[in-house]
Structures are given as C-alpha cells and as structure tokens.
Design a protein around this motif. Structure first.
Motif, PDB file in Angstrom:
ATOM      1  N   LYS A  83     143.878  39.043 -85.283  1.00  0.00           N
ATOM      2  CA  LYS A  83     145.267  38.535 -84.940  1.00  0.00           C
ATOM      3  C   LYS A  83     145.860  39.733 -84.094  1.00  0.00           C
ATOM      4  N   LEU A  84     145.747  40.805 -84.255  1.00  0.00           N
ATOM      5  CA  LEU A  84     146.657  41.848 -83.444  1.00  0.00           C
ATOM      6  C   LEU A  84     145.994  41.760 -82.062  1.00  0.00           C
ATOM      7  N   ILE A  85     144.789  41.628 -81.903  1.00  0.00           N
ATOM      8  CA  ILE A  85     144.175  41.709 -80.459  1.00  0.00           C
ATOM      9  C   ILE A  85     144.700  40.370 -79.613  1.00  0.00           C
ATOM     10  N   ARG A  86     144.728  39.003 -80.577  1.00  0.00           N
ATOM     11  CA  ARG A  86     145.371  37.951 -79.763  1.00  0.00           C
ATOM     12  C   ARG A  86     146.771  37.995 -79.557  1.00  0.00           C
ATOM     13  N   ALA A  87     147.422  38.897 -80.111  1.00  0.00           N
ATOM     14  CA  ALA A  87     148.883  39.200 -79.899  1.00  0.00           C
ATOM     15  C   ALA A  87     149.076  40.162 -78.759  1.00  0.00           C
ATOM     16  N   GLY A  88     148.015  40.519 -78.199  1.00  0.00           N
ATOM     17  CA  GLY A  88     148.015  41.356 -76.859  1.00  0.00           C
ATOM     18  C   GLY A  88     148.061  42.590 -77.219  1.00  0.00           C
ATOM     19  N   ASN A  89     147.748  43.210 -78.441  1.00  0.00           N
ATOM     20  CA  ASN A  89     147.719  44.580 -78.715  1.00  0.00           C
ATOM     21  C   ASN A  89     146.353  45.103 -78.506  1.00  0.00           C
TER      22      ASN A  89
END
Length: 94
Positions: free
Chosen positions: A82-88
């Motif tokens: 989720k964090l990676i998909r949000a661009g983090n």
C-alpha cells in the motif's frame, strides 16, 4: 510504599532512556534516507514517527498516538505494498 515508588521511577527512567535512544536512531536514519518512510521494528511491531507516521496513517487508516504510528509485524505484507503503490520509498530497520 517507598520501594514501589523507587521501582516505578526506575522503570520510567529506563523507558525514557530507551525512547531517547530510539529517537536518536530515528534521526540518524532519517538523515541517511530523508526521502524514505522509516519502518523501525520494535518487538512485534513496526513504528514510524513524525511526518512518516502521518503518511502511514493516511495510507493505512491506522491511528497516530504520541507522534507515532505502528502496526504489527504480521501486517507488513499488507502495509508495504500500500505504501509503495502510494508512491513512497521505504527504509526498514529490522
């Protein structure tokens, strides 16, 4: 009674020292990886602090308490994507 107060004070001091040491480590890592969310493992949880905590809470719906957001170690496989998909970008200290 005095013994209980002394033990309580010692426990508080030890917790405070641990917290100060943790925060020094967080600052050190944040300086090294300024553009990444720091996930710091502590026992069975991953903790995030400050602005990182706000980002994690926003993406995951977790609550922020005492400028910290945490989640169980067993939730890493759900939270990380989720964090990676949000661009983090993510930095993990295990």
């Amino acid at each position: 009674m005095r013994m209980q107060v002394t033990q309580g004070l010692e426990s508080y001091v030890l917790r405070s020292l641990k917290t100060e040491k943790e925060m020094e480590r967080v600052k050190e890592l944040k300086n090294k990886y300024p553009d990444a969310i720091l996930l710091i493992r502590n026992a069975g949880y991953y903790n995030t602090y400050g602005e990182d905590a706000k980002k994690v809470a926003e993406v995951t719906g977790k609550e922020i308490r005492n400028n910290m957001c945490n989640f169980k170690k067993s939730e890493l496989d759900l939270v990380l994507p989720k964090l990676i998909r949000a661009g983090n970008r993510i930095a993990i200290e295990d």
